[in-house]
Design a protein around this motif. Structure first.
Motif, mmCIF file in Angstrom:
data_model
loop_
_atom_site.group_PDB
_atom_site.id
_atom_site.type_symbol
_atom_site.label_atom_id
_atom_site.label_comp_id
_atom_site.label_asym_id
_atom_site.label_seq_id
_atom_site.Cartn_x
_atom_site.Cartn_y
_atom_site.Cartn_z
ATOM 1 N N THR A 110 0.827 -1.208 0.000
ATOM 2 C CA THR A 110 0.000 0.000 0.000
ATOM 3 C C THR A 110 0.862 1.259 0.000
ATOM 4 O OG1 THR A 110 -1.758 -1.155 1.194
ATOM 5 C CG2 THR A 110 -1.822 1.247 1.214
ATOM 6 N N PHE A 111 1.890 1.244 0.835
ATOM 7 C CA PHE A 111 2.753 2.428 0.888
ATOM 8 C C PHE A 111 3.592 2.545 -0.374
ATOM 9 C CE2 PHE A 111 5.310 5.751 2.693
ATOM 10 C CZ PHE A 111 4.427 6.386 3.564
ATOM 11 N N ALA A 112 4.007 1.405 -0.937
ATOM 12 C CA ALA A 112 4.726 1.430 -2.205
ATOM 13 C C ALA A 112 3.840 2.010 -3.307
ATOM 14 C CB ALA A 112 5.169 0.015 -2.582
ATOM 15 N N LEU A 113 2.563 1.663 -3.297
ATOM 16 C CA LEU A 113 1.608 2.183 -4.274
ATOM 17 C C LEU A 113 1.446 3.686 -4.110
ATOM 18 C CD1 LEU A 113 -0.414 1.494 -6.522
ATOM 19 C CD2 LEU A 113 -2.064 0.849 -4.750
ATOM 20 N N LEU A 114 1.376 4.130 -2.855
ATOM 21 C CA LEU A 114 1.283 5.563 -2.555
ATOM 22 C C LEU A 114 2.505 6.296 -3.104
ATOM 23 C CD1 LEU A 114 0.318 7.093 0.885
ATOM 24 C CD2 LEU A 114 2.409 7.816 -0.258
ATOM 25 N N MET A 115 3.675 5.753 -2.837
ATOM 26 C CA MET A 115 4.909 6.402 -3.280
ATOM 27 C C MET A 115 5.039 6.384 -4.802
ATOM 28 S SD MET A 115 7.653 5.134 -0.409
ATOM 29 C CE MET A 115 8.919 6.240 -1.037
ATOM 30 N N ALA A 116 4.700 5.261 -5.409
ATOM 31 C CA ALA A 116 4.803 5.148 -6.865
ATOM 32 C C ALA A 116 3.884 6.139 -7.566
ATOM 33 C CB ALA A 116 4.482 3.721 -7.302
ATOM 34 N N THR A 117 2.694 6.330 -7.004
ATOM 35 C CA THR A 117 1.743 7.267 -7.603
ATOM 36 C C THR A 117 2.189 8.705 -7.371
ATOM 37 O OG1 THR A 117 -0.012 5.661 -7.112
ATOM 38 C CG2 THR A 117 -0.697 7.852 -7.802
ATOM 39 N N GLY A 118 2.563 9.010 -6.138
ATOM 40 C CA GLY A 118 2.972 10.371 -5.809
ATOM 41 C C GLY A 118 4.202 10.823 -6.579
ATOM 42 N N ARG A 119 5.175 9.931 -6.719
ATOM 43 C CA ARG A 119 6.422 10.297 -7.391
ATOM 44 C C ARG A 119 6.465 9.876 -8.860
ATOM 45 N NH1 ARG A 119 10.853 11.869 -4.570
ATOM 46 N NH2 ARG A 119 11.512 12.382 -6.695
ATOM 47 N N ARG A 120 5.348 9.426 -9.385
ATOM 48 C CA ARG A 120 5.194 9.107 -10.818
ATOM 49 C C ARG A 120 6.218 8.064 -11.282
ATOM 50 N NH1 ARG A 120 4.650 14.823 -13.855
ATOM 51 N NH2 ARG A 120 4.057 13.422 -15.567
ATOM 52 N N SER A 231 -4.806 18.516 -5.559
ATOM 53 C CA SER A 231 -3.491 17.867 -5.540
ATOM 54 C C SER A 231 -3.534 16.502 -4.854
ATOM 55 C CB SER A 231 -2.484 18.757 -4.811
ATOM 56 O OG SER A 231 -2.930 19.021 -3.480
ATOM 57 N N ALA A 232 -4.713 16.068 -4.418
ATOM 58 C CA ALA A 232 -4.827 14.820 -3.642
ATOM 59 C C ALA A 232 -4.623 13.590 -4.519
ATOM 60 C CB ALA A 232 -6.187 14.749 -2.965
ATOM 61 N N ILE A 233 -4.098 12.555 -3.882
ATOM 62 C CA ILE A 233 -3.913 11.261 -4.543
ATOM 63 C C ILE A 233 -4.701 10.218 -3.770
ATOM 64 C CG2 ILE A 233 -2.231 9.428 -4.987
ATOM 65 C CD1 ILE A 233 -0.265 11.662 -5.752
ATOM 66 N N PHE A 234 -5.497 9.458 -4.498
ATOM 67 C CA PHE A 234 -6.370 8.448 -3.906
ATOM 68 C C PHE A 234 -5.750 7.073 -4.075
ATOM 69 C CE2 PHE A 234 -9.968 5.422 -4.567
ATOM 70 C CZ PHE A 234 -10.432 5.413 -3.250
ATOM 71 N N ILE A 235 -5.675 6.330 -2.976
ATOM 72 C CA ILE A 235 -5.110 4.983 -2.988
ATOM 73 C C ILE A 235 -6.162 4.000 -2.486
ATOM 74 C CG2 ILE A 235 -3.283 3.480 -2.094
ATOM 75 C CD1 ILE A 235 -2.194 5.768 -3.781
ATOM 76 N N ASN A 236 -6.389 2.923 -3.236
ATOM 77 C CA ASN A 236 -7.326 1.894 -2.792
ATOM 78 C C ASN A 236 -6.653 0.528 -2.809
ATOM 79 O OD1 ASN A 236 -9.545 0.476 -1.941
ATOM 80 N ND2 ASN A 236 -10.697 0.684 -3.846
ATOM 81 N N ALA A 237 -6.448 -0.017 -1.611
ATOM 82 C CA ALA A 237 -5.883 -1.359 -1.478
ATOM 83 C C ALA A 237 -6.816 -2.245 -0.667
ATOM 84 C CB ALA A 237 -4.509 -1.293 -0.809
ATOM 85 N N SER A 238 -8.089 -1.881 -0.650
ATOM 86 C CA SER A 238 -9.085 -2.610 0.144
ATOM 87 C C SER A 238 -9.962 -3.475 -0.752
ATOM 88 C CB SER A 238 -9.929 -1.610 0.939
ATOM 89 O OG SER A 238 -10.955 -2.276 1.640
ATOM 90 N N ARG A 239 -11.085 -2.908 -1.227
ATOM 91 C CA ARG A 239 -11.998 -3.602 -2.122
ATOM 92 C C ARG A 239 -12.526 -2.609 -3.151
ATOM 93 N NH1 ARG A 239 -9.891 -7.241 -0.375
ATOM 94 N NH2 ARG A 239 -10.668 -9.033 0.784
ATOM 95 N N GLY A 240 -12.683 -3.081 -4.367
ATOM 96 C CA GLY A 240 -13.173 -2.214 -5.426
ATOM 97 C C GLY A 240 -14.564 -1.692 -5.187
ATOM 98 N N GLY A 241 -15.369 -2.453 -4.437
ATOM 99 C CA GLY A 241 -16.754 -2.072 -4.206
ATOM 100 C C GLY A 241 -16.946 -0.837 -3.345
ATOM 101 N N LEU A 242 -15.889 -0.327 -2.727
ATOM 102 C CA LEU A 242 -16.000 0.903 -1.955
ATOM 103 C C LEU A 242 -16.004 2.144 -2.829
ATOM 104 C CD1 LEU A 242 -14.575 -1.220 0.225
ATOM 105 C CD2 LEU A 242 -14.323 0.885 1.515
ATOM 106 N N VAL A 243 -15.656 1.952 -4.098
ATOM 107 C CA VAL A 243 -15.501 3.086 -5.014
ATOM 108 C C VAL A 243 -16.513 2.976 -6.147
ATOM 109 C CG1 VAL A 243 -13.915 4.304 -6.550
ATOM 110 C CG2 VAL A 243 -13.036 3.165 -4.487
ATOM 111 N N VAL A 244 -17.197 4.068 -6.424
ATOM 112 C CA VAL A 244 -18.018 4.142 -7.631
ATOM 113 C C VAL A 244 -17.048 4.425 -8.770
ATOM 114 C CG1 VAL A 244 -19.933 5.275 -8.800
ATOM 115 C CG2 VAL A 244 -19.986 4.985 -6.310
#
Length: 326
Positions: A110-120, A231-244
């Protein structure tokens, strides 16, 4: 006397089945990536005392009504939204999962995903591989900092707490929203409990780690994305059903948020022409949150032990519906 029958719905490491084979006759669906067909699962459930299942296996009322010998359903996952727990409990069927063992591994991802997205990071890798890197430039693929930013964790359970612990190493301000206060996270990690709306409005990184329930389904809507910082970045590592998902796509199209890092989706697997894959600021992973070699082997072994315990008449190591054993 013949041993009880257990059906395993996906190929798992052979050594993880040792404990199970002591107490049961075990049959394994011989595919690692292809789910067992529904018709075959229903057929095997009719004679099974135990089902060793994946999140992709629908263990619903229809199946449970045709499983007169079933004593336990054990998921190779911490989640269990694929199982009709209410009906299982009414029939005295234990529902098991694999909590704890995967918390740190999933938090790492999850944190790797956050970093990868934030730092492109993924964009930068593709940039080099595609031969586009001609020279150094001051703002070439400039992302956004992680350190000293505000992280908002939606779902401060075991994994959420582990993510928050990692955020302390980046001197991040930690906000969280949960159905109940997590005092340990507050005292040990300095996390602040806030309302959902406040978390959405203040956070630079919004990390979704809540379970999928009736209350959390479709939690992240277009209106929620509109309330985030641009400027926000959204990370989802839970379940797809929480997001429309359509709303997330719209928010990205309109540049309402800066990007998204996703490990889960409403329908899995997603196709190569999925609309989310059009965006360069989306990092899309194939649901690998707990996918380290060490953790997946331990998870697989825990599922076997859970089933073996129930078939012996003992309480399993990890059970969702404890009322079955009262």
């Amino acid at each position: 006397m013949r041993k009880p029958f257990v059906f395993v719905t996906r190929q798992v490491p052979e050594e993880s089945l040792v404990a199970l084979k002591v107490v049961a006759e075990v049959e394994v669906w011989p595919e690692e990536e292809i789910p067992v067909p529904r018709e075959l699962l229903l057929e095997k459930a009719k004679i099974a005392s135990g089902l060793y299942t994946m999140l992709s296996d629908k263990i619903d009322e229809e199946l449970l009504n045709q499983a007169p010998h079933l004593k336990v359903v054990a998921n190779l996952a911490v989640g269990f939204d694929n199982i009709d727990v209410k009906t299982a409990s009414e029939r005295g069927i234990a529902v098991c999962n694999t909590p704890d063992v995967l918390s740190d591994t999933t938090a790492d991802l999850t944190f790797a995903l956050l970093m990868a997205t934030g730092r492109r990071v993924v964009e930068a890798v593709d940039y080099v591989k595609q031969g586009n890197w001609k020279n150094w430039a001051p703002l070439l693929l400039a992302g956004t900092d992680i350190h000293h930013k505000t992280i908002g964790v939606v779902g401060m359970g075991r994994i959420g707490s582990a993510v928050a612990k990692r955020a302390t190493g980046f001197d991040m301000e930690i906000l969280y929203h949960n159905r109940s206060r997590n005092i340990e996270a507050e005292t040990k990690l300095g996390a602040s409990y806030v309302g959902f709306d406040e978390l959405i409005e203040r956070s630079d990184y919004i990390v979704c780690l809540a379970p999928l329930t009736e209350e959390t389904a479709d939690l992240f809507t277009y209106e929620v994305f509109q309330s985030m910082k641009s400027s926000a970045i959204f990370i989802n590592a839970s379940r797809g059903g929480l997001v429309v998902e359509e709303d997330l796509i719209k928010a990205l199209s309109e540049e309402i948020i800066a990007g998204a890092g996703l490990d889960v989706y409403r329908e899995e697997p997603i196709s190569v022409d999925h609309p989310l894959l059009r965006f360069s600021n989306v990092v899309a992973l194939p649901h690998i949150g707990s996918a380290s070699d060490e953790t997946r082997h331990e998870m697989a072994s825990l599922v076997s032990r859970n089933i073996a315990h129930v078939l012996r008449g003992d309480k399993p190591e990890a059970i969702v519906n404890e009322e079955v054993f009262k």
